[in-house]
Design a protein around this motif. Structure first.
Motif, PDB file in Angstrom:
ATOM      1  N   PHE A 126       0.824  -1.217   0.000  1.00  0.00           N
ATOM      2  CA  PHE A 126       0.000   0.000   0.000  1.00  0.00           C
ATOM      3  C   PHE A 126       0.860   1.270   0.000  1.00  0.00           C
ATOM      4  O   PHE A 126       0.372   2.329  -0.410  1.00  0.00           O
ATOM      5  N   ALA A 145       1.197   1.963  -3.480  1.00  0.00           N
ATOM      6  CA  ALA A 145      -0.048   2.543  -3.981  1.00  0.00           C
ATOM      7  C   ALA A 145      -0.138   4.028  -3.623  1.00  0.00           C
ATOM      8  O   ALA A 145      -0.593   4.855  -4.433  1.00  0.00           O
ATOM      9  N   VAL A 146       0.281   4.377  -2.420  1.00  0.00           N
ATOM     10  CA  VAL A 146       0.302   5.783  -1.996  1.00  0.00           C
ATOM     11  C   VAL A 146       1.237   6.592  -2.890  1.00  0.00           C
ATOM     12  O   VAL A 146       0.910   7.725  -3.305  1.00  0.00           O
ATOM     13  N   ILE A 150      -5.634   0.641  -7.128  1.00  0.00           N
ATOM     14  CA  ILE A 150      -5.214   2.037  -6.936  1.00  0.00           C
ATOM     15  C   ILE A 150      -4.101   2.393  -7.922  1.00  0.00           C
ATOM     16  O   ILE A 150      -4.136   3.448  -8.579  1.00  0.00           O
ATOM     17  N   GLY A 209      -6.727  -4.629  -4.099  1.00  0.00           N
ATOM     18  CA  GLY A 209      -6.909  -3.242  -3.669  1.00  0.00           C
ATOM     19  C   GLY A 209      -5.740  -2.346  -4.034  1.00  0.00           C
ATOM     20  O   GLY A 209      -5.917  -1.268  -4.611  1.00  0.00           O
ATOM     21  N   SER A 210      -4.524  -2.803  -3.719  1.00  0.00           N
ATOM     22  CA  SER A 210      -3.340  -1.979  -4.020  1.00  0.00           C
ATOM     23  C   SER A 210      -3.121  -1.852  -5.522  1.00  0.00           C
ATOM     24  O   SER A 210      -2.812  -0.762  -6.025  1.00  0.00           O
ATOM     25  N   THR A 229      -5.445   2.455 -11.631  1.00  0.00           N
ATOM     26  CA  THR A 229      -6.310   3.612 -11.851  1.00  0.00           C
ATOM     27  C   THR A 229      -5.502   4.892 -11.989  1.00  0.00           C
ATOM     28  O   THR A 229      -5.738   5.708 -12.895  1.00  0.00           O
ATOM     29  N   THR A 230      -4.551   5.072 -11.093  1.00  0.00           N
ATOM     30  CA  THR A 230      -3.740   6.296 -11.137  1.00  0.00           C
ATOM     31  C   THR A 230      -2.873   6.344 -12.389  1.00  0.00           C
ATOM     32  O   THR A 230      -2.761   7.396 -13.032  1.00  0.00           O
ATOM     33  N   TYR A 236      -0.415   7.404  -6.117  1.00  0.00           N
ATOM     34  CA  TYR A 236      -1.320   8.555  -6.003  1.00  0.00           C
ATOM     35  C   TYR A 236      -0.531   9.862  -6.006  1.00  0.00           C
ATOM     36  O   TYR A 236      -0.953  10.855  -6.637  1.00  0.00           O
TER      37      TYR A 236
END
Length: 321
Positions: free
Chosen positions: A122, A125-126, A222, A218-219, A225-226, A129
């Protein structure tokens, strides 16, 4: 959780086979893994020190004060802790005949490795973003990525890592162990722990499957999508130089994502048969030992700001040393 023998309770111990079936490779593997771990420690701690020290030396590289490097310092911390959870025991088992690990030690290793693995998934993933905001909303970057939001985004992976790991650890503590406690791997991983249990591991396996799928899907959702938005924005840029600059800011991150998630997806696809355990061990080595070493190398070798910061910090130390 405990074995019973007469009126006594015996705390089980486990034997980590690791790479013991290849005795002729023990010394070469020890030297290779020791070298990798040394580079991992120096690289990740060095990255953290460079970014932290740089924030106090405002005349060095101002760009290293941006959120991207704040997240990178935490990724380096996670990688250092992740490797330190696994590699020292791997090195020990390559040089000693007694490859046992206590029940407590095995559970603690699983808890720590699981926590940092989830946190890394994650954290990547951050960082995706962060790249999305930097490329797609450059004028609002400093406003959107406020210190408060950055702190929250970093706290999320750590918190969910603890929750996920604690849930799975509690499910393992509910199991009983008896008979053969030989673990055919170099680390205490969920599937090998439940494989030596003498009680029904169904609930623990379902929990592990659900949490693993949620974390991976989930990760990756993200990240995908980004990056779809990022690539769409890059394609609309009028100048080739602008497109190249925007893509170069994401290249290191994409490489780290490919290594980490690519290895995990590969391990998910490998059937757990008797003949596949060597492949599982090699894959596990890559994402627990090799990947934490490569991340700081990727970000430093491909990042001119980091290289320039190292050069100026060295000059600063020499000047005032």
């Amino acid at each position: 959780m405990l074995l019973s023998e007469g009126n006594q309770s015996i705390i089980p111990t486990f034997i980590l086979l690791g790479f013991s079936e290849y005795p002729e490779l023990r010394v070469p593997l020890f030297l290779v893994f020791l070298s990798i771990y040394t580079v991992t420690v120096v690289g990740n701690l060095g990255m953290i020190i460079i970014i932290r020290v740089n924030s106090k030396l405002h005349t060095v590289i101002p760009k290293l004060h941006t959120p991207m490097y704040f997240f990178l310092s935490h990724l380096s911390f996670v990688d250092f802790c992740y490797s330190t959870t696994v590699t020292p025991k791997l090195l020990e088992n390559l040089v000693v005949e007694d490859r046992t690990i206590s029940f407590t030690g095995c559970i603690m290793q699983f808890f720590s490795a699981c926590m940092f693995a989830v946190a890394e998934a994650f954290m990547l993933a951050v960082m995706a973003y962060d790249r999305f905001v930097a490329v797609c909303k450059p004028l609002l970057y400093t406003v959107v990525m406020s210190p408060k939001l950055c702190a929250s985004l970093v706290a999320g992976p750590y918190t969910w890592g603890v929750v996920s790991s604690l849930t799975l650890t509690c499910s393992l503590l509910a199991l009983s162990f008896c008979g053969s406690n030989i673990i055919n791997n170099f680390l205490c991983e969920h599937s090998v722990i439940v494989s030596v249990s003498c009680s029904d591991p169904f609930i623990s396996q379902v929990l592990c499957f659900a949490i693993a799928i949620f974390n991976e899907v989930g990760s990756l959702a993200i990240i995908l999508t980004t990056y779809i938005s990022i690539f769409a924005t890059i394609r609309k840029m009028p100048s080739a130089g602008g497109r190249q600059k925007a893509f170069s800011t994401c290249a290191s991150h994409l490489t780290a994502i490919t290594m980490f998630h690519g290895t995990i997806l590969f391990l998910y696809c490998v059937p757990r048969s008797k003949n596949s355990w060597l492949m599982v061990k090699v894959g596990s080595v890559f994402y627990t030992v090799v990947s934490p070493m490569l991340n700081p190398l990727i970000y430093s070798l491909r990042n001119k700001d980091v290289k320039e910061s190292v050069r100026k910090l060295m000059n600063h130390l020499i000047q005032f040393g």
